[in-house]
Design a protein around this motif. Structure first.
Motif, PDB file in Angstrom:
ATOM      1  N   ASP A  83       0.809  -1.220   0.000  1.00  0.00           N
ATOM      2  CA  ASP A  83       0.000   0.000   0.000  1.00  0.00           C
ATOM      3  C   ASP A  83       0.846   1.275   0.000  1.00  0.00           C
ATOM      4  N   VAL A  84       2.171   1.131  -0.157  1.00  0.00           N
ATOM      5  CA  VAL A  84       3.010   2.337  -0.156  1.00  0.00           C
ATOM      6  C   VAL A  84       2.963   3.001  -1.536  1.00  0.00           C
ATOM      7  N   THR A  85       2.626   4.300  -1.531  1.00  0.00           N
ATOM      8  CA  THR A  85       2.582   5.053  -2.789  1.00  0.00           C
ATOM      9  C   THR A  85       3.976   5.573  -3.107  1.00  0.00           C
ATOM     10  N   LEU A  86       4.308   5.621  -4.396  1.00  0.00           N
ATOM     11  CA  LEU A  86       5.569   6.267  -4.730  1.00  0.00           C
ATOM     12  C   LEU A  86       5.361   7.316  -5.800  1.00  0.00           C
ATOM     13  N   ARG A  87       6.322   8.246  -5.881  1.00  0.00           N
ATOM     14  CA  ARG A  87       6.217   9.265  -6.930  1.00  0.00           C
ATOM     15  C   ARG A  87       7.591   9.455  -7.570  1.00  0.00           C
ATOM     16  N   PHE A  88       7.580   9.785  -8.833  1.00  0.00           N
ATOM     17  CA  PHE A  88       8.805  10.080  -9.564  1.00  0.00           C
ATOM     18  C   PHE A  88       8.918  11.588  -9.693  1.00  0.00           C
ATOM     19  N   ARG A  89      10.061  12.112  -9.298  1.00  0.00           N
ATOM     20  CA  ARG A  89      10.276  13.555  -9.321  1.00  0.00           C
ATOM     21  C   ARG A  89      11.420  13.840 -10.293  1.00  0.00           C
ATOM     22  N   PRO A  90      11.226  14.742 -11.284  1.00  0.00           N
ATOM     23  CA  PRO A  90      12.308  15.018 -12.240  1.00  0.00           C
ATOM     24  C   PRO A  90      13.569  15.451 -11.512  1.00  0.00           C
ATOM     25  N   SER A  91      14.713  14.960 -11.985  1.00  0.00           N
ATOM     26  CA  SER A  91      15.971  15.285 -11.337  1.00  0.00           C
ATOM     27  C   SER A  91      17.058  15.324 -12.394  1.00  0.00           C
ATOM     28  N   PHE A  92      18.301  15.423 -11.964  1.00  0.00           N
ATOM     29  CA  PHE A  92      19.389  15.406 -12.942  1.00  0.00           C
ATOM     30  C   PHE A  92      20.539  14.547 -12.443  1.00  0.00           C
ATOM     31  N   PHE A  93      20.995  13.628 -13.259  1.00  0.00           N
ATOM     32  CA  PHE A  93      22.257  12.912 -13.052  1.00  0.00           C
ATOM     33  C   PHE A  93      22.983  12.932 -14.388  1.00  0.00           C
ATOM     34  N   PRO A  94      24.314  13.071 -14.376  1.00  0.00           N
ATOM     35  CA  PRO A  94      25.026  13.155 -15.663  1.00  0.00           C
ATOM     36  C   PRO A  94      24.839  11.909 -16.538  1.00  0.00           C
ATOM     37  N   PHE A  95      24.629  10.766 -15.896  1.00  0.00           N
ATOM     38  CA  PHE A  95      24.637   9.525 -16.679  1.00  0.00           C
ATOM     39  C   PHE A  95      23.252   9.000 -17.047  1.00  0.00           C
ATOM     40  N   THR A  96      22.177   9.743 -16.694  1.00  0.00           N
ATOM     41  CA  THR A  96      20.841   9.333 -17.125  1.00  0.00           C
ATOM     42  C   THR A  96      20.093  10.527 -17.709  1.00  0.00           C
ATOM     43  N   GLU A  97      19.203  10.244 -18.674  1.00  0.00           N
ATOM     44  CA  GLU A  97      18.409  11.299 -19.310  1.00  0.00           C
ATOM     45  C   GLU A  97      17.161  10.675 -19.904  1.00  0.00           C
TER      46      GLU A  97
ATOM     47  N   GLU B 114      12.747  10.468   0.353  1.00  0.00           N
ATOM     48  CA  GLU B 114      13.564  10.184  -0.830  1.00  0.00           C
ATOM     49  C   GLU B 114      14.159   8.800  -0.693  1.00  0.00           C
ATOM     50  N   ILE B 115      14.051   8.003  -1.716  1.00  0.00           N
ATOM     51  CA  ILE B 115      14.510   6.637  -1.551  1.00  0.00           C
ATOM     52  C   ILE B 115      15.560   6.221  -2.574  1.00  0.00           C
ATOM     53  N   LEU B 116      15.429   6.674  -3.796  1.00  0.00           N
ATOM     54  CA  LEU B 116      16.473   6.341  -4.768  1.00  0.00           C
ATOM     55  C   LEU B 116      16.514   7.300  -5.945  1.00  0.00           C
ATOM     56  N   GLY B 117      17.592   7.203  -6.702  1.00  0.00           N
ATOM     57  CA  GLY B 117      17.777   7.986  -7.920  1.00  0.00           C
ATOM     58  C   GLY B 117      17.712   7.033  -9.105  1.00  0.00           C
ATOM     59  N   SER B 118      17.177   7.528 -10.238  1.00  0.00           N
ATOM     60  CA  SER B 118      17.017   6.617 -11.372  1.00  0.00           C
ATOM     61  C   SER B 118      16.922   7.404 -12.663  1.00  0.00           C
ATOM     62  N   GLY B 119      16.853   6.691 -13.782  1.00  0.00           N
ATOM     63  CA  GLY B 119      16.661   7.358 -15.060  1.00  0.00           C
ATOM     64  C   GLY B 119      16.965   6.429 -16.217  1.00  0.00           C
ATOM     65  N   MET B 120      16.765   6.963 -17.432  1.00  0.00           N
ATOM     66  CA  MET B 120      17.114   6.214 -18.633  1.00  0.00           C
ATOM     67  C   MET B 120      18.591   6.465 -18.925  1.00  0.00           C
ATOM     68  N   VAL B 121      19.335   5.399 -19.200  1.00  0.00           N
ATOM     69  CA  VAL B 121      20.784   5.542 -19.424  1.00  0.00           C
ATOM     70  C   VAL B 121      21.018   6.570 -20.541  1.00  0.00           C
ATOM     71  N   ASP B 122      21.863   7.557 -20.270  1.00  0.00           N
ATOM     72  CA  ASP B 122      22.159   8.600 -21.251  1.00  0.00           C
ATOM     73  C   ASP B 122      22.809   7.972 -22.485  1.00  0.00           C
ATOM     74  N   PRO B 123      22.325   8.317 -23.708  1.00  0.00           N
ATOM     75  CA  PRO B 123      22.928   7.744 -24.922  1.00  0.00           C
ATOM     76  C   PRO B 123      24.449   7.925 -24.968  1.00  0.00           C
ATOM     77  N   ASN B 124      24.962   9.024 -24.394  1.00  0.00           N
ATOM     78  CA  ASN B 124      26.419   9.233 -24.371  1.00  0.00           C
ATOM     79  C   ASN B 124      27.140   8.109 -23.649  1.00  0.00           C
ATOM     80  N   VAL B 125      26.512   7.589 -22.577  1.00  0.00           N
ATOM     81  CA  VAL B 125      27.132   6.509 -21.803  1.00  0.00           C
ATOM     82  C   VAL B 125      27.166   5.230 -22.649  1.00  0.00           C
ATOM     83  N   LEU B 126      26.063   4.964 -23.354  1.00  0.00           N
ATOM     84  CA  LEU B 126      26.012   3.766 -24.204  1.00  0.00           C
ATOM     85  C   LEU B 126      27.047   3.867 -25.330  1.00  0.00           C
ATOM     86  N   GLU B 127      27.111   5.036 -25.975  1.00  0.00           N
ATOM     87  CA  GLU B 127      28.066   5.210 -27.079  1.00  0.00           C
ATOM     88  C   GLU B 127      29.506   5.065 -26.578  1.00  0.00           C
TER      89      GLU B 127
END
Ligand code: ZN
Length: 347
Positions: free
Chosen positions: A245-259, A286-299
């Motif tokens: 029953d724990v609700t979570l929310r995603f809050r926009p943030s910034f990390f160099p390696f995710t976008e 606040e529990i964790l940081g996350s994101g889509m892997v930045d294309p620069n990291v993949l390249e």
């Protein structure tokens, strides 16, 4: 000034010192006696001032005599201190021992550290969702810790304030578990789906931060990975840790390696969102940081970012442990290793 006279006086001082030492049986007294001869206001030191009045040709001989008496006094002091130590040890060993006294109760068998318990539980949850466990070194290079993760050269995290450098700009104690992303992507064929638990290091040191703490990194790279997969994975994880029953929310943030990047909050488990001290009256934690892997990291690691996408996340194990074992005032208790504290946790 007659050099022979100085030498004779030095000899006297040496003999006098040895005689006085005989009567001393306390370390402090022995050291005080040595200082009375060799210290800044000591007798030998006072005599040394006379060396200027000695004719230049004889100064070398007189200088040697000073060194000899200094050595003599130092040596005698060492011998006296050693003798004192031995006699103290002997006295200790000769103390009568009462063999009828009850022994100390053993504390029982060892158990897992609370951080290990929480870390194992978190890893188990991700393993049940198909993640493999990966690891990497704690001593990292700037490349794996920053450059390959898309940190610009002037990023503040590289600052001495945050990073514990071993060799500035080259080797360091890893500041996050994210370098394992790079190491794994370079090593394993796609798809990659890993979690990487481990210790990380920063310069923080206050009641809510420890200079060493534990993180768990997650990474999934494959064709067709979207933010929905990230959200689903983290939702499943949080429900398993904190309840359905724990609700979570995603809050926009910034990390160099995710976008894009997002921080994930859960509704405060203590006040259920109405606001309390634990959540600083925001209703969220606040529990964790996350994101889509930045294309620069993949390249950077040779992956075609047009074809592959991925998500990554990182969470503090200590943070989850603090929430799970409510009432622990400071994170430092986890690292002081007081058996009375550690004994409170069931493994
Ligand atoms: Zn609260």
């Amino acid at each position: 000034m007659d050099p022979a006279e100085i030498i004779a006086r030095l000899d006297d001082l040496g003999r006098q010192f040895e005689a006085r030492l005989e009567a001393l049986d306390q370390e402090q007294a022995i050291r005080a006696c040595q200082a009375a001869y060799l210290g800044g206001k000591g007798e030998v030191t006072a005599l040394r001032k006379l060396i200027k009045q000695v004719e230049p040709a004889a100064r070398k001989t007189v200088g040697q005599a000073f060194n000899q008496v200094k050595e003599r006094i130092t040596h005698a002091t060492g011998v006296a201190l050693q003798r004192l130590k031995e006699s103290e040890e002997r006295a200790y060993l000769e103390q009568p021992v009462d063999l009828t006294l009850p022994g100390r109760q053993p504390r029982g068998i060892g158990r897992l550290h609370p951080i290990s318990i929480v870390m194992h539980d978190i890893v188990d949850i991700f393993v049940s969702m198909g993640f493999d466990v990966a690891s990497g070194p704690e001593i990292e290079t700037d490349y794996y810790n920053f450059a390959a993760l898309n940190f610009p050269a002037d990023h503040p995290a590289r600052d001495m304030q945050d990073t514990l450098f071993i060799k500035e700009g080259k080797t360091l104690l890893r500041t996050h578990t994210s370098p394992v992303q790079i190491r794994t992507l370079l090593k394993r064929p796609l798809p990659v789906q890993i979690v990487a638990p481990g210790a990380v290091y920063r310069r923080d040191d206050d009641p809510t931060h420890s200079p060493m703490f534990f993180q768990i990194e997650g990474l999934l790279v494959d064709e067709g990975v979207t933010f929905a997969h990230l959200r689903g994975t983290l939702e499943t994880f949080i429900h398993k840790v904190f309840g359905k029953d724990v609700t979570l929310r995603f809050r926009p943030s910034f990390f160099p390696f995710t976008e894009p990047s997002a921080e994930v909050d859960i509704q405060c488990i203590s006040c259920k969102g109405s606001g309390c001290r634990l959540c600083s009256h925001t209703g969220w934690l606040e529990i964790l940081g996350s994101g889509m892997v930045d294309p620069n990291v993949l390249e950077e690691v040779g992956i075609d970012s047009e074809r592959y996408t991925g998500f990554a996340f990182g969470l503090g194990v200590d943070r989850v442990a603090m929430l799970r074992y409510e009432g622990i005032g400071t994170i430092k208790l986890f690292y002081e290793n007081d058996p009375r504290f550690l004994g409170c946790f069931r493994s």
